[in-house]
Design a protein around this motif. Structure first.
Motif, short mmCIF file in Angstrom:
data_model
loop_
_atom_site.label_atom_id
_atom_site.label_comp_id
_atom_site.label_asym_id
_atom_site.label_seq_id
_atom_site.Cartn_x
_atom_site.Cartn_y
_atom_site.Cartn_z
N THR A 107 0.83 -1.22 0.00
CA THR A 107 0.00 0.00 0.00
C THR A 107 0.86 1.26 0.00
N GLU A 108 2.14 1.14 0.43
CA GLU A 108 3.02 2.31 0.48
C GLU A 108 3.25 2.90 -0.91
N TYR A 109 3.06 2.10 -1.98
CA TYR A 109 3.30 2.59 -3.33
C TYR A 109 2.14 3.42 -3.87
N LEU A 110 0.98 3.34 -3.24
CA LEU A 110 -0.19 4.05 -3.75
C LEU A 110 0.02 5.56 -3.71
N ARG A 111 -0.72 6.26 -4.54
CA ARG A 111 -0.63 7.73 -4.64
C ARG A 111 -1.95 8.32 -4.16
N PRO A 112 -2.14 8.48 -2.84
CA PRO A 112 -3.44 8.91 -2.32
C PRO A 112 -3.76 10.37 -2.61
N GLU A 113 -2.71 11.20 -2.78
CA GLU A 113 -2.94 12.63 -3.02
C GLU A 113 -1.78 13.20 -3.80
N PHE A 114 -1.99 14.35 -4.35
CA PHE A 114 -0.92 15.00 -5.10
C PHE A 114 -1.09 16.51 -5.02
N ALA A 115 0.02 17.22 -5.24
CA ALA A 115 0.00 18.68 -5.20
C ALA A 115 -0.39 19.21 -6.57
N TYR B 36 9.31 11.83 -10.39
CA TYR B 36 8.23 11.33 -9.55
C TYR B 36 8.68 11.04 -8.13
N ASP B 37 9.90 10.52 -7.95
CA ASP B 37 10.32 10.16 -6.60
C ASP B 37 10.46 11.38 -5.70
N ARG B 38 10.66 12.58 -6.29
CA ARG B 38 10.71 13.79 -5.47
C ARG B 38 9.31 14.32 -5.16
N LEU B 39 8.33 13.95 -5.94
CA LEU B 39 6.97 14.44 -5.72
C LEU B 39 6.22 13.65 -4.66
N ILE B 40 6.77 12.51 -4.23
CA ILE B 40 6.07 11.70 -3.22
C ILE B 40 6.73 11.83 -1.85
N ARG B 41 7.69 12.77 -1.69
CA ARG B 41 8.31 13.01 -0.39
C ARG B 41 7.39 13.88 0.49
N TYR B 42 7.40 13.57 1.76
CA TYR B 42 6.62 14.36 2.73
C TYR B 42 7.57 15.07 3.70
N LYS B 43 7.12 16.22 4.19
CA LYS B 43 7.85 16.96 5.22
C LYS B 43 6.83 17.46 6.24
N LYS B 44 6.97 16.96 7.45
CA LYS B 44 6.03 17.31 8.53
C LYS B 44 4.58 16.98 8.14
N VAL C 275 3.19 16.85 5.24
CA VAL C 275 2.67 17.50 4.03
C VAL C 275 3.64 17.23 2.88
N LEU C 276 3.09 17.06 1.68
CA LEU C 276 3.95 16.88 0.53
C LEU C 276 4.99 17.99 0.46
N ARG C 277 6.24 17.60 0.31
CA ARG C 277 7.35 18.56 0.38
C ARG C 277 7.38 19.49 -0.83
N SER C 278 7.15 18.94 -2.03
CA SER C 278 7.31 19.71 -3.27
C SER C 278 5.98 19.96 -3.95
N ALA C 279 5.81 21.19 -4.42
CA ALA C 279 4.67 21.49 -5.29
C ALA C 279 5.04 21.21 -6.73
N ARG D 28 10.14 23.57 -6.68
CA ARG D 28 9.62 24.55 -5.72
C ARG D 28 8.91 23.81 -4.61
N ASP D 29 9.21 24.18 -3.39
CA ASP D 29 8.54 23.56 -2.25
C ASP D 29 7.07 23.98 -2.19
N PHE D 30 6.29 23.14 -1.53
CA PHE D 30 4.85 23.41 -1.41
C PHE D 30 4.61 24.74 -0.69
N ASN D 31 3.81 25.59 -1.32
CA ASN D 31 3.45 26.92 -0.81
C ASN D 31 4.63 27.89 -0.71
N ALA D 32 5.77 27.53 -1.31
CA ALA D 32 6.91 28.45 -1.34
C ALA D 32 6.77 29.39 -2.53
#
Length: 803
Positions: A287-295, A352-360, A362-366, A411-415
């Motif tokens: 299940t870790e491979y699934l893409r539940p949400e995206f920026a 793609y591997d950078r778009l599935i990283r989380y930070k605190k 929340v998705l790290r990259s927009a 670009r980071d999310f909301n940066a």
């Protein structure tokens, strides 16, 4: 009437004289064949072709059967009468394993059975049947090259525990590796259009004697289609068009090529375009491979969107255009000119591997996109044959220019700050290669090479809230250069059909120059320039011994090297969250020393076992380790406090493996093949030994193939062992977000398998349809170290029409 009889006499005489002297050529490459035995039924008459493939048939009668036999070609029967005035005879290569012809071992044709190293050959018929989406997928189909993917527009090969800048890629004999080929996963192989390839050769193990720096773990040699001249006074026109559709990525590919052949000139045009949608993964797996949400970037800002189908990997689609134009000029039978022009471009595509990283949480990259990956190459090759030169029988001169362009946008999310980095490399190369037959038992190969790379690199920060752009640190020192000069030689000694000895030496001298003046306003390095010079002497020696028709032994020992390039000495980039790599001007080449033992058992082609084991020791390994900059272990980079790291000669590595292949022929039409690779290795990290990063899990495939004149079926399985948490390299554990979680919550790479079915049917002489159903059981899996999950159940349909 008297004049008519005289004319007829001279005409017939000239035709007969012409028929008495023949030239024997390879049916595909049109290269002359040396050492072809020509004889009659009782062998009372015989001839052997010379270095130009020429021989006289004057001792044979017009109607007696004449045999033409060559070690690496199919036996042919002719009569002088059937030649009908033609003086050219074409022999077909024998593609049954040991008898194949390979080029990459010396840049000239040799019988595969004479090469001490293991070389995989993939011919045009196999490529057409496999129907690969990219050249990375083509390599993977061999069952002996492992492919990592960071995104759909990717494919980083791993061979015998090595990857990226420790493997070498060549196209039509021209080195593709450049000064910024990195140690991280490298996706440049997808720039090569699989629909333009005539054949591919993969050398397993070191190839530094012929190819120099980087060829430590293997060499991937791609040979593209060749323009064909006309053997008659009429124009030779051939054309092909291909359309293909795949369901898992909504792929739509179209291709066309055509050949215009005249007596001395030939032209070949090849164009392919592919459009890929978002890739869908399988239903059954972690299940870790699934893409539940995206920026999603909107006009009002960044938002997180729930993915209505978590198996669809948002956003992975992209498109690609490949164009190839070739020209061939043959003013005489001993001289030819070949010009090749290649251009590849892609759309922007996400990493793609950078778009599935989380930070605190929340998705790290927009945004994290590679800009268009552009590759252009022009190469001119001149080939000259001579049977009376003391220096050579064949000489090839190749001059090439390549331009590589790539960029990164993140670009980071909301940066508000978008980081922009652009790189380009101008690569010039010159090769002069010679072959000289010293006797019927020995041949000498030698040559010289010069390479020059110029690197352009720019960094900018874009404030999307104010639409302003300011300069910042670039990925590489702008204006840096890398150059290499080399001389090599190798010799082959074959006293009889049972034994072959080959050995070679190469000396390389490499110079790197980098100016950090521009980047020092951001980094404050303790140096403004870096100048790196290194010389390397490498060698190889190997034997092939076939004591009888069943056994074949191969033993090979070699050394190889990789000189520091601009990526090693001058790169600045974020290697992982919270870590930044900075330049290091104090580097030396890394060396690899290896040995390989191979055994092939061939029971009259009904059962063939091919086994090999190898061991490689890597010294002074160039690896990424923690570093200090002006005494500091952390610096600010792209707005984040990051640990300082650098490429250093800070490790040793020991890599070993075993490969076994099986081929079983049940009937003329039905056969079973299987391939399995076992790989292991450790490297030093401080005072401890840790797993080698690019040692893939044990992997293999099994194929059951049925074929007749018009139809071919292939039922096959691909499979891959697990790598547990304790078997992962530390740099892979750092990327836990791309892996599944074990019972203790630790990252690991699960085992997987796929069942697949492929068929091809020749509807008519001009039309072929190919269909595949891959991953029939819809498994959800990732190949080791991949950021993107592989395709789920995938139906692929392709139609080829030829004129």
């Amino acid at each position: 009437m008297k004049g008519f009889y005289i004319f007829t006499f001279f005409f017939v005489t000239s035709v007969l004289l012409q028929a008495q002297n023949i030239k024997v050529l390879n049916s595909v490459t049109k290269e002359p064949l040396f050492g072809v035995a020509i004889y009659n039924v009782d062998k009372s008459k015989s001839e052997i072709t010379n270095f130009l493939g020429e021989a006289s048939l004057s001792k044979f009668t017009d109607t007696e059967i004449i045999y033409l036999k060559h070690l690496s070609h199919v036996l042919k029967q002719i009569t002088k009468q059937k030649l009908a005035g033609s003086n050219r005879v074409y022999l077909e290569s024998n593609t049954q394993g040991l008898e194949e012809i390979v080029i990459s071992a010396s840049k000239f044709e040799q019988s595969k059975r004479d090469i001490p190293q293991k070389i995989i050959s993939i011919g045009s018929e196999s490529i057409q049947f496999v129907n690969p989406q990219t050249s990375a997928d083509l390599l993977e189909s061999s069952g002996q090259v492992y492919i990592q993917k960071s995104q759909l527009g990717g494919g980083s090969p791993m061979i015998r525990g090595f990857s990226t800048n420790r493997l070498l890629i060549s196209v039509d004999g021209v080195r593709m590796n450049n000064a910024i080929f990195r140690g991280g996963n490298l996706q440049n192989v997808i720039s090569i259009d699989p629909l333009s390839i005539q054949n591919t050769e993969v050398t397993l193990g070191a190839g530094s004697i012929i190819y120099g720096s980087d060829a430590i773990g293997g060499v991937m040699s791609f040979y593209t289609q060749i323009p064909r001249v006309s053997n008659t006074d009429s124009l030779l026109f051939k054309a092909n068009t291909i359309v293909r559709y795949a369901t898992a990525s909504d792929e739509k590919t179209s291709h066309f090529d055509f050949n215009l052949g005249y007596k001395k000139w030939a032209f070949l045009t090849n164009v392919s375009y592919s459009d890929f949608g978002d890739l869908r993964m399988g239903s059954h797996g972690p299940t870790e491979y699934l893409r539940p949400e995206f920026a999603l970037v909107t006009s009002t800002g960044d938002v997180i969107i729930e993915n209505n189908d978590p198996r669809v990997q948002k956003v992975t689609g992209y498109n690609q255009l490949n164009v190839m134009q070739k020209a061939h000029y043959e003013p005489s039978e001993t001289l030819s000119f070949d010009l090749g022009l290649f251009y590849t471009t892609t759309s922007d595509f996400s990493r793609y591997d950078r778009l599935i990283r989380y930070k605190k949480g929340v998705l790290r990259s927009a945004e994290w996109n590679y800009g268009p990956q552009n590759w252009f190459m022009s190469n001119l090759q001149v080939t000259k044959l001579s049977s009376n030169s003391n220096l050579y029988d064949k000489i090839k001169a190749t001059v090439a220019y390549q331009n590589f362009q790539e960029s990164r946008r993140d670009r980071d999310f909301n940066a508000s700050i978008r980081n922009l980095r652009d790189e380009a490399v101008d690569a010039y190369s010159f090769n002069l290669d010679f072959e000289k037959k010293l006797s019927l038992n020995s041949a000498f190969f030698y040559g010289v090479e010069y390479i020059y790379n110029k690197v352009m690199s720019y960094g900018e920060e874009e404030d999307i809230s104010t639409n302003t752009i300011i300069p910042t640190v670039s990925r590489y020192p702008n204006g840096s250069s890398w150059q290499s000069a080399a001389v090599y030689s190798s010799i082959k000694y074959k006293p009889n059909a049972k034994f072959v000895f080959q050995s070679g030496l190469r000396y390389n001298y490499v110079i790197s120059n980098a100016d950090f003046t521009e980047n020092n306003q951001y980094l404050n390095l303790p140096f403004d320039t870096a100048h790196n010079e290194s010389g390397a002497l490498t060698g190889t020696a190997g034997i092939r011994w076939s004591p009888n028709s069943i056994l074949q032994w191969k033993l090979n020992a070699s050394s190889a090297f990789r000189a520091p390039n601009i990526d090693d000495i001058g790169k600045v980039f974020d290697s992982a969250p919270g870590a930044v790599v900075v330049p290091n001007n104090n580097l030396k080449p890394e060396y690899a020393y290896g040995g390989e033992l191979g055994l092939k058992l061939d029971f009259n082609t009904k059962l063939v076992l091919d086994m090999s084991t190898y061991y490689t020791y890597l010294d002074n390994a160039l690896v990424r380790r923690d570093f200090t900059l002006n005494g500091e272990t952390e610096i600010m980079y792209d707005g984040e406090l990051s640990t300082v790291q650098a490429i250093q000669n800070a490790s040793k590595a020991w890599i070993y493996g075993f490969e076994v292949g099986l081929k079983m022929e049940f009937t003329k039409h039905l056969q079973l093949t299987s391939q399995y690779s076992v790989i292991g290795g450790t490297e030093e990290e401080g005072a401890v030994e840790v797993p080698v990063r690019h040692a893939a899990p044990n992997f293999g495939n099994t194929h059951l193939v049925y074929s007749n004149n018009k139809v071919k079926f292939d039922l096959f399985a691909n499979y891959n062992n697990e790598l547990s948490y304790y078997q992962l390299a530390p740099t892979e554990i750092e990327k836990g977000y791309i892996y599944a979680k074990d019972a203790n919550g630790n990252p690991y790479s699960p085992s997987w398998y796929t069942l697949n079915f492929r068929t091809q049917y020749q509807i008519s002489d001009s039309t072929i349809i190919t269909a595949s159903l891959e991953n029939i059981t819809d498994q959800r899996y990732k190949t080791y170290s991949s950021g993107i999950a592989a395709a789920g159940r995938n139906f692929i349909l392709s139609l080829k029409y030829s004129l």
